[in-house]
Design a protein around this motif. Structure first.
Motif, PDB file in Angstrom:
ATOM      1  N   VAL A 254       0.841  -1.207   0.000  1.00 52.07           N
ATOM      2  CA  VAL A 254       0.000   0.000   0.000  1.00 52.07           C
ATOM      3  C   VAL A 254       0.870   1.248   0.000  1.00 52.07           C
ATOM      4  O   VAL A 254       0.494   2.272  -0.587  1.00 52.07           O
ATOM      5  N   SER A 255       2.058   1.177   0.611  1.00 50.78           N
ATOM      6  CA  SER A 255       2.985   2.308   0.594  1.00 50.78           C
ATOM      7  C   SER A 255       3.479   2.587  -0.823  1.00 50.78           C
ATOM      8  O   SER A 255       3.562   3.738  -1.256  1.00 50.78           O
ATOM      9  N   GLN A 256       3.813   1.539  -1.543  1.00 50.06           N
ATOM     10  CA  GLN A 256       4.255   1.691  -2.920  1.00 50.06           C
ATOM     11  C   GLN A 256       3.142   2.262  -3.778  1.00 50.06           C
ATOM     12  O   GLN A 256       3.372   3.085  -4.665  1.00 50.06           O
ATOM     13  N   TYR A 257       1.916   1.839  -3.516  1.00 48.56           N
ATOM     14  CA  TYR A 257       0.761   2.373  -4.250  1.00 48.56           C
ATOM     15  C   TYR A 257       0.579   3.860  -3.959  1.00 48.56           C
ATOM     16  O   TYR A 257       0.358   4.659  -4.875  1.00 48.56           O
ATOM     17  N   LEU A 258       0.683   4.249  -2.692  1.00 49.23           N
ATOM     18  CA  LEU A 258       0.518   5.663  -2.327  1.00 49.23           C
ATOM     19  C   LEU A 258       1.618   6.522  -2.930  1.00 49.23           C
ATOM     20  O   LEU A 258       1.379   7.679  -3.275  1.00 49.23           O
TER      21      LEU A 258
END
Length: 260
Positions: A254-258
């Motif tokens: 989710v961090s990479q997505y954000l």
């Protein structure tokens, strides 16, 4: 007439548009994102949580102090978990916390962040990263603040850790959106909540189109902050049953997505 029609259509869809995306479908085309995180590298995480997640094909993020007993005694189990897609996150070397706030009498003087230097803290962080890399072989990692503390002595390490990690999980109970502070992403600490209460939190995230991060310690025991195993598994089953609407990534994912 032409412009009036366009204006009417715009007004119709305007409430659905958020940050250039269709509200409710921005999380990899899901209504919301739910991340399951587990702190302190406990035996119950290996014996109860991971089998529960594996049984439905979901992945969790496990924040492990490098001196955790399970690192020495069960390193092969953590390696298998990582190979199966679970994330191993940095939770420091000795789990130091500030001993000055009320209720922190349990903090050991040897690992009191109030007496740390910034250099000592960062050195321990780097050692922990090395230990975790020996287990999972990964270079990119996320971090979880111990006790939510962000200072070594009088010096903040909020900016320093950004050189070592892609993101960090905090302890502030809040739902997040695409503008989340990547180095202080909120999380809801779970301690005694029922399955229904946790499922209601997920439903709230679905309704608002938010990111919801759960912060577990004990699951069926082994920690003073604890949730009943059956209640935890009810949450897991709900997430699986609604996987078309709920994205359940690791914290790293989710961090990479954000970041995109």
């Amino acid at each position: 007439m032409k412009y009036s029609l366009i204006f009417s259509i715009t007004l119709l869809f305007l409430p659905l548009i958020t940050n250039g995306q269709i509200a409710g479908r921005q999380w990899q085309n899901h209504s919301c994102a739910v991340v399951l995180t587990y702190d302190d590298g406990l035996n119950v995480h290996l014996d109860k949580v991971i089998p529960s997640l594996d049984s439905v094909g979901l992945k969790g993020t496990f924040y492990i102090p490098a001196n955790a007993a399970t690192i020495a005694a069960r390193m092969d189990d953590w390696k298998r978990a990582a190979e199966n897609g679970h994330e191993l996150g940095n939770h420091t070397l000795f789990h130091p916390c500030s001993g000055s706030p009320a209720g922190r009498e349990w903090v050991s003087p040897d690992y009191d962040l109030d007496t740390y230097t910034l250099r000592r803290f960062m050195d321990e962080i780097k050692v922990s990263n090395t230990v975790l890399k020996m287990i999972d072989g990964k270079e990119i990692r996320t971090f979880a603040y111990t006790c939510g503390d962000m200072k070594a002595g009088e010096d903040s390490f909020y900016e320093e850790i950004q050189n070592e990690f892609i993101s960090a999980r905090g302890v502030i109970s809040r739902f997040e959106n695409s503008n989340a502070d990547l180095f202080n992403i909120g999380a809801f600490m779970i301690n005694g909540q029922t399955g229904d209460q946790m499922i209601d939190m997920v439903k709230q995230a679905m309704k608002s189109g938010s990111l919801l991060v759960f912060l577990f310690h004990g699951v069926g025991g082994e920690h003073s902050l604890n949730v009943d195993l059956n209640d935890h598994n009810r949450l897991v089953d709900f997430l699986k049953a609604n996987e078309k609407e709920i994205w359940v990534p690791t914290f790293l994912e989710v961090s990479q997505y954000l970041r995109k």
